[in-house]
Design a protein around this motif. Sequence first.
Motif, short mmCIF file in Angstrom:
data_model
loop_
_atom_site.label_atom_id
_atom_site.label_comp_id
_atom_site.label_asym_id
_atom_site.label_seq_id
_atom_site.Cartn_x
_atom_site.Cartn_y
_atom_site.Cartn_z
N PHE A 1 6.09 -5.10 -12.11
CA PHE A 1 6.63 -3.93 -11.44
C PHE A 1 6.71 -4.19 -9.94
O PHE A 1 5.79 -4.76 -9.35
N GLY A 2 7.80 -3.75 -9.33
CA GLY A 2 7.90 -3.73 -7.88
C GLY A 2 7.04 -2.61 -7.33
O GLY A 2 6.40 -1.87 -8.08
N GLN A 3 7.05 -2.46 -6.02
CA GLN A 3 6.16 -1.47 -5.42
C GLN A 3 6.70 -0.05 -5.55
O GLN A 3 5.94 0.91 -5.44
N PHE B 1 11.08 5.04 -18.95
CA PHE B 1 12.22 4.13 -18.99
C PHE B 1 13.51 4.86 -18.62
O PHE B 1 13.77 5.97 -19.11
N LEU C 1 -3.08 2.89 -17.18
CA LEU C 1 -1.96 3.28 -18.03
C LEU C 1 -1.95 2.43 -19.30
O LEU C 1 -2.15 1.22 -19.24
N LEU D 1 5.97 -8.20 -17.92
CA LEU D 1 6.72 -7.44 -16.93
C LEU D 1 5.97 -7.37 -15.61
O LEU D 1 4.75 -7.25 -15.59
N LYS E 1 2.30 11.49 -13.98
CA LYS E 1 2.80 11.04 -15.28
C LYS E 1 2.91 9.53 -15.34
O LYS E 1 2.88 8.85 -14.32
N GLY E 2 3.05 9.01 -16.55
CA GLY E 2 3.30 7.60 -16.71
C GLY E 2 4.76 7.26 -16.44
O GLY E 2 5.62 8.14 -16.44
N PRO E 3 5.06 5.99 -16.19
CA PRO E 3 6.45 5.60 -15.96
C PRO E 3 7.33 5.89 -17.19
O PRO E 3 6.88 5.77 -18.33
N PHE F 1 10.78 2.42 -9.97
CA PHE F 1 10.32 1.03 -9.96
C PHE F 1 11.36 0.13 -10.59
O PHE F 1 11.89 0.43 -11.68
N TYR G 1 12.31 2.00 -14.08
CA TYR G 1 11.45 3.06 -14.56
C TYR G 1 11.35 4.14 -13.49
O TYR G 1 11.40 3.86 -12.30
N LEU H 1 5.58 3.06 0.97
CA LEU H 1 6.67 2.81 0.06
C LEU H 1 7.99 3.13 0.74
O LEU H 1 8.09 4.07 1.52
N PHE I 1 5.10 4.59 -21.95
CA PHE I 1 3.82 4.76 -21.28
C PHE I 1 3.17 6.09 -21.62
O PHE I 1 3.85 7.11 -21.80
N GLY I 2 1.84 6.07 -21.65
CA GLY I 2 1.09 7.29 -21.74
C GLY I 2 0.93 7.92 -20.36
O GLY I 2 1.38 7.36 -19.36
N PRO I 3 0.24 9.05 -20.28
CA PRO I 3 0.09 9.76 -19.01
C PRO I 3 -0.92 9.11 -18.07
O PRO I 3 -0.93 9.41 -16.87
N LEU J 1 -3.21 3.36 -6.15
CA LEU J 1 -2.41 4.32 -5.40
C LEU J 1 -1.42 3.62 -4.48
O LEU J 1 -1.80 2.74 -3.70
N GLY J 2 -0.15 3.98 -4.60
CA GLY J 2 0.88 3.43 -3.73
C GLY J 2 1.46 2.11 -4.20
O GLY J 2 2.28 1.52 -3.49
N GLN J 3 1.04 1.65 -5.37
CA GLN J 3 1.54 0.38 -5.89
C GLN J 3 2.13 0.58 -7.29
O GLN J 3 1.93 1.60 -7.93
N GLY J 4 2.85 -0.44 -7.73
CA GLY J 4 3.36 -0.42 -9.10
C GLY J 4 2.27 -0.82 -10.08
O GLY J 4 1.28 -1.45 -9.70
N PRO J 5 2.44 -0.47 -11.33
CA PRO J 5 1.46 -0.87 -12.35
C PRO J 5 1.35 -2.38 -12.46
O PRO J 5 2.35 -3.09 -12.35
N GLN K 1 8.83 7.35 -12.24
CA GLN K 1 7.49 7.90 -12.41
C GLN K 1 7.34 9.16 -11.58
O GLN K 1 7.39 9.13 -10.35
N GLY L 1 0.81 -1.21 0.00
CA GLY L 1 0.00 0.00 0.00
C GLY L 1 0.83 1.24 0.00
O GLY L 1 1.77 1.38 -0.77
N LEU L 2 0.49 2.21 0.87
CA LEU L 2 1.11 3.52 0.82
C LEU L 2 2.47 3.56 1.48
O LEU L 2 3.13 4.58 1.46
#
Lengths: 114, 116
Positions: A104-106, A46, B91, A102, A42-44, A89, A36, A8, B107-109, B39-43, A38, A5-6
């Motif tokens: 993604f980690g947290q 590279f 995303l 793929l 915005k999006g992630p 990430f 990545y 991080l 990635f897009g926004p 929220l608070g996590q990876g994609p 972020q 969760g939050l």
Amino acid sequence: GESVGLHLPTLSVQEGDNSIINCAYSNSASDYFIWYKQESGKGPQFIIDIRSNMDKRQGQRVTVLLNKTVKHLSLQIAATQPGDSAVYFCVTNAGGTSYGKLTFGQGTILTVHP
Amino acid sequence: EAGVAQSPRYKIIEKRQSVAFWCNPISGHATLYWYQQILGQGPKLLIQFQNNGVVDDSQLPKDRFSAERLKGVDSTLKIQPAKLEDSAVYLCASSFRGVAQGDTQYFGPGTRLTVL
């Protein structure tokens, strides 16, 4: 350890310092690793990648280190700038599949203080 | 080179309503991905297309989520009916070929969905 969760992991550094962000992965079959960045809203984006046949790769101000023995990945940022503040990430592929899904980690929150 | 385009950027709906998101990948990119980021996590990958075919939809909640990429270019992701737990950023990403070929995902926004 693993956070959910939050909560991080966070890293705070001063501008100009070097930053090291660490990541432990669990899938021993992974053979492709990516970092990545972020920024808020915005999006992630590279940053850098590395394949399992390498243990180090350098980019512009960034270096990725891979230790497959202990399943550990790190991202080093030289001369960290306020614009580097973001969530980072580490991302791994599934390994051994045709399309390399793929995971993604947290994420780790990097805050750079001027 | 134009990046991945997504619309809308924000959407607020009530639970049980329907919603659709649109994505236009980078020109020439064969592979398109939809991710959900809570929220608070990876994609988390929901679905992956190679041209207009589905490669992986193992994490797509198919009872309420659907996605299509009919002409192998742009794509839509739909949720019907929405639940509170669907609140997240959706995303879209694209790559020239696929991850197995070492192609970077761009990635897009994202679209921020709030379900009330």
